[in-house]
Motif scaffolding. Structure first.
Motif, PDB file in Angstrom:
ATOM      1  N   ASN A   1     -19.371  -4.029  -4.789  1.00 31.15           N
ATOM      2  CA  ASN A   1     -20.567  -2.559  -5.225  1.00 31.15           C
ATOM      3  C   ASN A   1     -19.537  -1.887  -5.507  1.00 31.15           C
TER       4      ASN A   1
ATOM      5  N   ASP B   1     -16.214  10.011  -5.245  1.00 25.91           N
ATOM      6  CA  ASP B   1     -17.491   9.164  -4.802  1.00 25.91           C
ATOM      7  C   ASP B   1     -18.471   9.337  -6.151  1.00 25.91           C
TER       8      ASP B   1
ATOM      9  N   SER C   1     -12.262   6.290 -10.058  1.00 19.88           N
ATOM     10  CA  SER C   1     -10.543   6.507 -10.125  1.00 19.88           C
ATOM     11  C   SER C   1     -10.559   7.468 -11.539  1.00 19.88           C
TER      12      SER C   1
ATOM     13  N   ARG D   1       0.870  -1.078   0.163  1.00 19.61           N
ATOM     14  CA  ARG D   1       0.069   0.164  -0.086  1.00 19.61           C
ATOM     15  C   ARG D   1       0.875   1.127   0.064  1.00 19.61           C
TER      16      ARG D   1
ATOM     17  N   ILE E   1     -18.339   1.787  -5.417  1.00 15.51           N
ATOM     18  CA  ILE E   1     -18.483   2.950  -4.277  1.00 15.51           C
ATOM     19  C   ILE E   1     -17.843   4.353  -4.554  1.00 15.51           C
TER      20      ILE E   1
ATOM     21  N   ILE F   1     -14.314   1.913  -8.609  1.00 16.12           N
ATOM     22  CA  ILE F   1     -13.801   1.359  -7.416  1.00 16.12           C
ATOM     23  C   ILE F   1     -14.914   0.444  -6.739  1.00 16.12           C
ATOM     24  N   ASN F   2     -14.465  -0.764  -6.490  1.00 17.68           N
ATOM     25  CA  ASN F   2     -15.276  -1.341  -5.894  1.00 17.68           C
ATOM     26  C   ASN F   2     -15.188  -2.048  -4.380  1.00 17.68           C
ATOM     27  N   ASP F   3     -15.896  -2.358  -3.522  1.00 17.57           N
ATOM     28  CA  ASP F   3     -15.516  -2.650  -2.288  1.00 17.57           C
ATOM     29  C   ASP F   3     -15.460  -4.193  -2.336  1.00 17.57           C
ATOM     30  N   ARG F   4     -15.068  -4.897  -1.157  1.00 23.19           N
ATOM     31  CA  ARG F   4     -14.931  -6.349  -1.154  1.00 23.19           C
ATOM     32  C   ARG F   4     -16.116  -7.058  -1.567  1.00 23.19           C
ATOM     33  N   SER F   5     -17.436  -6.419  -1.610  1.00 23.65           N
ATOM     34  CA  SER F   5     -18.544  -7.119  -1.993  1.00 23.65           C
ATOM     35  C   SER F   5     -18.604  -7.036  -3.453  1.00 23.65           C
TER      36      SER F   5
END
Length: 822
Positions: free
Chosen positions: A343, A261, A348, A243, A345, A337-341
Motif C-alpha cells: 500500500n 505523507d 520520497s 539502515r 503510504i 513509498i509502500n508498506d509491506r503490504s
C-alpha cells in the motif's frame, strides 16, 4: 510392566473379567445359601462388584482396593451381623455411598488429567512450532530439552545436546563469565526472571552469530530449571547497519531528500534539504511542504495525485522557494513509498539545485554565441584538424585570409596548402605536439586560392577524446606576411645593428645555453683584456672563477627555459671587485626558437658602493631610533615611578586615584616605546599583541576576584603606525580601566570584552561591558571626567569616530582609517 489405565480392554481381558464375575457369583451363592457360611466366605459377591468398578472406571489403581477395604471394614463394624438380610442392606448402602463418592472423584481426576494432557500437548506444539530456539537447562547447566528451531539454529540434533553442558553453545571467551554468573546464582539461590539481552552463540561448526535471549527460571519437582528463548538477530543487526548506512548516505547527500505523507506533510528532511531551502528540520517536520512551492502553484496537489495513483515522477525541472524567498531551479524526482503490504503510504522527493547549472548553461549559450560572432569576424583562422591533418572545422575568417570558403576545406588535408619546402617542418611540429601533448608553434607558407603564398604563424594544441587519447588539434593561424617582410628588412639592417653594438660602451655579448661566446663587442672583450675574436667559441668558465661562471650559465639557461628576460645585479671579483647590472634577453632564430641570449652589462661599482654606504647609514639611523625609543621608555617609566612615589604622600583618595591614572597612562606609552625598541619595524607595532598585554596587566592590577569579572579578548594582529599607536594605546587604557572600576559596583558580576580588527585599511576598536552603564542622558562629548575627555580628544586626533551604545551595559566603538604609506 507399565499399566496404562486409559487404554480400552482387549477382547481377552473382557472375557477374563466376565468369567471372574460369573465365578464370584456362583461361589457366593454356594457358600451363603447352600453351606450357610459366615462373613469371610459369604461375600464373594463383592468381587464382581469390585471388578465391575475397575472395568467401568479405570482411572486409578487405588479405587478397587479402596472399595474392597471399605467393604471388609463394614463387615466388622456393622451392628446387624446377626441378621444377614439387614446386614447386607447396610453394607449395600455403605457400598453405594462410597462408590458414588469414588465415581465423582474419578471423573474430576479424569477431567484434570485430560486438561493436563491437552495442556502438555499444546505446550509441546507451541514449543516445537516456535520460530525462536527454546532450551531448558537444570541448575548444573545441563541441557534438559531443546526444540527443533534450536537444533536448526545451532546445527545440532537433540541426541547430541541432551545431558550436555550449555557451555557447548557459548564461545570460549565468554565461558568464564558464564561460570561466574552461575556460581553467583547458586550462592544466592534467587529464582527469578533474569531478563532479555543480546549475546553471541557458537554453532557446532565453530561459527559465531549474534542472538537475543530471554531467560526465566522456574521450579518443578523441587528442582530449579532455566528456560531460554533465543532469537537469531544476524539479519536484524545487518538490517540495522544497512539502515544506518542508508541514513548516513541520505543525511550526507548534497541533494535535497524529503519524505512526505499523502497529504504533503513533511516526515523527514535531510541536510541537503536544509542547505537547499534554508529551513532546518525542526521548522518543517510535521508541517505542510507547500512552503517550498511557489505561491499560487497547484504543483503539490498534482504530485500527490500522481503518487496516489502509484506512478513515479522522473526527472523534471521546476521551481522552488527558499526560506529567504529566493526562487531557485531544481531537478526533481518523486517516488511512492509502500508498506509491506504494497500500500502507498507516502512519497520520497529528491531534488537537486540546478540554479547555477541553468545559469551556466545560459552563460555557455551566450559564450557560444559570442564565440561564433568572434570567429566569424576575427582576422585569425580557427580550425580543428584530425591527427593526420584533415580539417574538421574551419572558421569563416579563412575566406578573408587565403580566399577559400570553409566548406571547400573541410575533409581535406591541411598539407595540400602547405608549401612543399615547409611540409617537413609542419610535420615535425605536429609529431612533437602529439608526443609531448603540449602546444606547439610553427611558421610556414600557405597557398591561397589564387595560387600565391602567405606566411602563417600557427599554434596547435592537442585535444583528447573521452578516453583521454589525443584525437586531433585545435589551431590558431595568423597571417604574418607583413611580419616576415619586416624581418627581412630587419636582416637588411643587421649590419647597422652590429655597428651600434660595437660602438656601445657597455659590454654586450651573445651566449648559447652552455655559456659559449657567440658574439662580443669590443667593450665586452676589452673588459676581460681580450679582443672579440679571442672570445668566439670560448666558454665563460675560461675567464671567470667557477662559482661566477656557473651562476652566469644558470641565468642564461633560465632565460632560454622561461623565454623571459632577466635583470640582475652581479658581483664579479675579476681583477678587482666589481658590480655589474646585467640584462639578459632571449633572441629568436628564423624557426621562431631561441638560439641565443643577449647579455648587456653595466659597471655599477660606484653606485653599489654608494648604496652600501647609504644602507650602513640607515642601519646607524635604526640603531639611533631604537636607542631613542629605549630612552623614552625609560624616562616614561621614571615618570611612572615618580608618580607612584608621590602618590604615597597623598592622603586624599581622589587625588591619589588621579596620580594612579597618570601613572597608568605613562606606562601604556612606555609599553609602546618598548615594543618599538624590540621590533624590527621602527615605525609600526603589532597592536593586537599590545592590547593583549595591556588588558591583562590592567585586569591583574584592579580585579582582586577574577571569578567575579571575566575578560574576553578578540583582537587581530594588526600593524599600527606609531603616530596612531600612542593615542590609541591611551584610549584602550582609559576605556578598560573605566569598565573595571565603575561597571560592576559592589559584588556584582559581569564581563568585559575587547575587540580589535582591520578591514580594507579601516580599523575598529570596541570596548564593551554588561555592567550598570551610563545614564540615558549621558553624552560622551560633554563628559566632565578627564578619562572620557581624553578619549574624545584622542579620537579626533587620529581622525576617528567615537560611538556609544547603552542597550546592555556600555559599548564604546572607535573607528579610524590607517594612514597610507608614503
Amino acid at each position: 510392566m507399565k499399566l496404562d489405565w486409559n487404554e480400552s480392554l482387549s477382547e481377552y481381558e473382557t472375557f477374563m473379567v466376565l468369567s471372574l464375575i460369573v465365578l464370584s457369583c456362583v461361589l457366593t451363592y454356594y457358600f451363603h445359601f447352600v453351606l450357610g457360611s459366615g462373613i469371610l466366605f459369604t461375600h464373594f459377591y463383592y468381587i464382581p462388584i469390585v471388578l465391575s468398578a475397575v472395568w467401568w472406571k479405570r482411572k486409578s489403581l487405588w479405587v478397587p482396593f479402596f472399595l474392597a477395604g471399605v467393604l471388609i471394614l463394614t463387615d466388622w463394624i456393622s451392628p446387624l451381623q446377626s441378621d444377614y438380610v439387614y446386614d447386607d442392606i447396610f453394607r449395600s448402602i455403605m457400598f453405594i455411598s462410597v462408590s458414588l463418592i469414588t465415581i465423582l472423584l474419578s471423573e474430576k481426576i479424569e477431567k484434570s488429567q485430560t486438561k493436563l494432557k491437552t495442556s502438555e500437548e499444546m505446550f509441546r506444539s507451541v514449543v516445537e512450532s516456535a520460530i525462536d530456539g527454546i532450551i531448558t537447562t537444570n541448575m548444573l547447566g545441563e541441557v534438559v530439552s531443546v526444540n527443533e528451531s534450536f537444533q536448526k539454529m545451532f546445527q545440532c540434533s537433540e541426541e547430541e545436546v541432551l545431558g550436555e553442558s550449555v557451555k557447548k553453545f557459548i564461545p570460549h571467551r565468554l565461558r568464564d563469565k558464564y561460570d561466574e554468573q552461575m556460581d553467583q546464582f547458586r550462592k544466592t539461590g534467587e529464582h527469578k526472571l533474569v531478563g532479555t539481552f543480546e549475546s553471541v552463540g557458537l554453532r557446532s561448526n565453530g561459527q559465531e552469530f549474534p542472538f537475543e535471549i530471554s531467560i526465566t527460571n522456574w521450579e518443578g519437582d523441587g528442582e530449579v530449571f532455566t528456560t531460554s528463548i533465543i532469537r537469531d538477530i544476524t539479519y536484524r543487526q545487518s538490517a540495522e547497519k544497512t539502515r544506518a548506512i542508508l541514513s548516513a548516505i541520505v543525511e550526507s547527500s548534497a541533494e535535497s531528500i524529503i519524505g512526505m505523507d499523502l497529504k504533503g506533510n513533511v516526515l523527514s528532511w535531510n541536510n541537503g534539504a536544509e542547505r537547499t531551502y534554508g529551513y532546518n528540520v525542526k521548522e518543517v517536520l510535521g508541517k505542510s511542504s507547500s512552503i517550498i512551492f511557489p505561491p499560487g502553484s497547484d504543483e503539490l496537489s498534482s504530485i500527490l495525485k500522481t503518487i496516489s495513483d502509484g506512478e513515479k515522477i522522473d526527472h523534471y525541472e521546476t521551481k522552488r522557494v527558499t526560506k529567504t524567498g529566493e526562487l531557485i531551479d531544481v531537478s526533481l524526482t518523486v517516488s511512492p513509498i509502500n508498506d509491506r503490504s504494497g500500500n502507498i503510504i507516502g512519497l520520497s522527493s529528491m531534488a537537486r539545485d540546478v540554479t547555477r547549472e541553468k545559469a551556466a548553461e545560459e552563460a555557455l549559450a551566450r559564450s557560444e554565441a559570442q564565440l561564433s560572432m568572434i570567429t566569424d569576424n576575427m582576422a585569425d583562422i580557427i580550425c580543428q584538424a584530425s591527427k593526420d591533418g584533415a580539417y574538421v572545422y574551419v572558421s569563416p575568417s579563412v575566406k578573408s585570409v587565403i580566399g577559400f570558403k570553409p566548406q571547400e576545406l573541410i575533409g581535406k588535408s591541411m598539407f595540400d596548402q602547405v608549401h612543399p619546402d615547409d611540409r617537413s617542418r609542419v610535420t615535425s611540429c605536429m609529431q612533437n605536439a602529439l608526443t609531448k601533448h603540449i602546444t606547439q608553434s610553427v611558421q610556414y607558407r600557405c597557398m591561397k586560392a589564387d595560387g600565391s603564398y602567405v606566411w602563417l604563424d600557427t599554434k596547435g594544441t592537442p585535444i583528447s577524446d573521452k578516453d583521454g587519447l589525443t584525437s586531433g588539434f585545435v589551431c590558431n593561424s595568423r597571417d604574418i606576411t607583413q611580419q616576415k617582410n619586416a624581418e627581412d628588412a630587419l636582416r637588411d639592417s643587421e649590419e647597422k645593428y652590429r655597428t651600434l653594438i660595437e660602438s656601445a660602451k657597455d659590454p654586450i655579448s651573445l651566449y648559447d645555453e652552455n655559456g659559449i661566446f657567440l658574439m662580443s663587442n669590443k667593450a665586452g672583450a676589452h673588459s676581460m683584456g681580450k679582443e672579440p675574436a679571442d672570445l668566439l667559441g670560448r666558454s665563460l668558465r675560461d675567464f671567470f672563477p667557477p662559482e661566477i661562471a656557473t651562476k652566469q650559465i644558470e641565468l642564461i639557461r633560465e632565460v632560454i627555459r622561461t623565454e623571459d628576460g632577466l635583470d640582475v645585479e652581479m658581483f664579479v671579483p675579476y681583477g678587482k671587485d666589481q658590480w655589474f647590472s646585467t640584462s639578459l634577453q632571449p633572441l629568436y632564430g628564423p624557426d621562431n626558437r631561441i638560439h641565443s641570449v643577449q647579455v648587456i652589462s653595466r659597471d655599477i661599482t660606484d653606485i653599489k658602493e654608494t648604496q652600501i654606504k647609504l644602507e650602513q647609514a640607515l642601519q646607524d639611523k635604526e640603531m639611533l631610533m631604537k636607542e631613542i625609543y629605549h630612552r623614552v621608555k625609560n624616562n616614561l617609566m621614571v615618570i611612572s615611578s615618580l608618580l607612584n612615589l608621590q602618590s604615597r604622600y597623598i592622603k586624599d583618595e581622589e587625588a591619589r586615584a588621579i596620580f594612579k591614572e597618570s601613572q597608568e597612562r605613562a606606562q601604556s606609552m612606555a609599553m609602546i616605546h618598548e615594543r618599538l625598541y624590540r621590533s624590527a619595524d621602527l615605525k609600526h607595532i603589532n597592536f593586537g599583541d599590545y592590547i593583549r598585554k595591556l588588558a591583562n596587566d590592567l585586569f591583574r592590577t584592579y580585579v582582586a576576584d577574577p571569578s567575579r569579572i571575566k575578560l574576553e579578548l578578540d583582537v587581530e594582529d594588526v600593524m599600527i603606525d606609531i603616530n596612531i599607536a600612542i593615542p590609541l594605546g591611551l584610549m584602550v587604557n582609559e576605556l578598560i580601566s573605566n569598565s573595571i572600576k565603575h561597571a560592576f559596583p559592589g559584588e556584582s558580576n559581569g564581563k568585559i570584552r575587547v575587540k580589535f580588527n582591520e578591514n580594507d585599511n579601516q580599523c575598529v576598536l570596541e570596548v564593551s561591558d554588561n555592567g550598570v552603564g551610563f545614564p540615558p542622558d549621558f553624552k560622551p562629548e560633554k563628559a566632565d571626567s578627564l578619562g572620557l575627555q581624553l578619549v574624545n580628544s584622542l579620537t579626533q586626533q587620529i581622525g576617528g569616530e567615537l560611538e556609544l551604545e547603552r542597550d546592555q551595559g556600555t559599548d564604546f566603538r572607535i573607528t579610524f582609517q590607517q594612514p597610507e604609506e608614503n
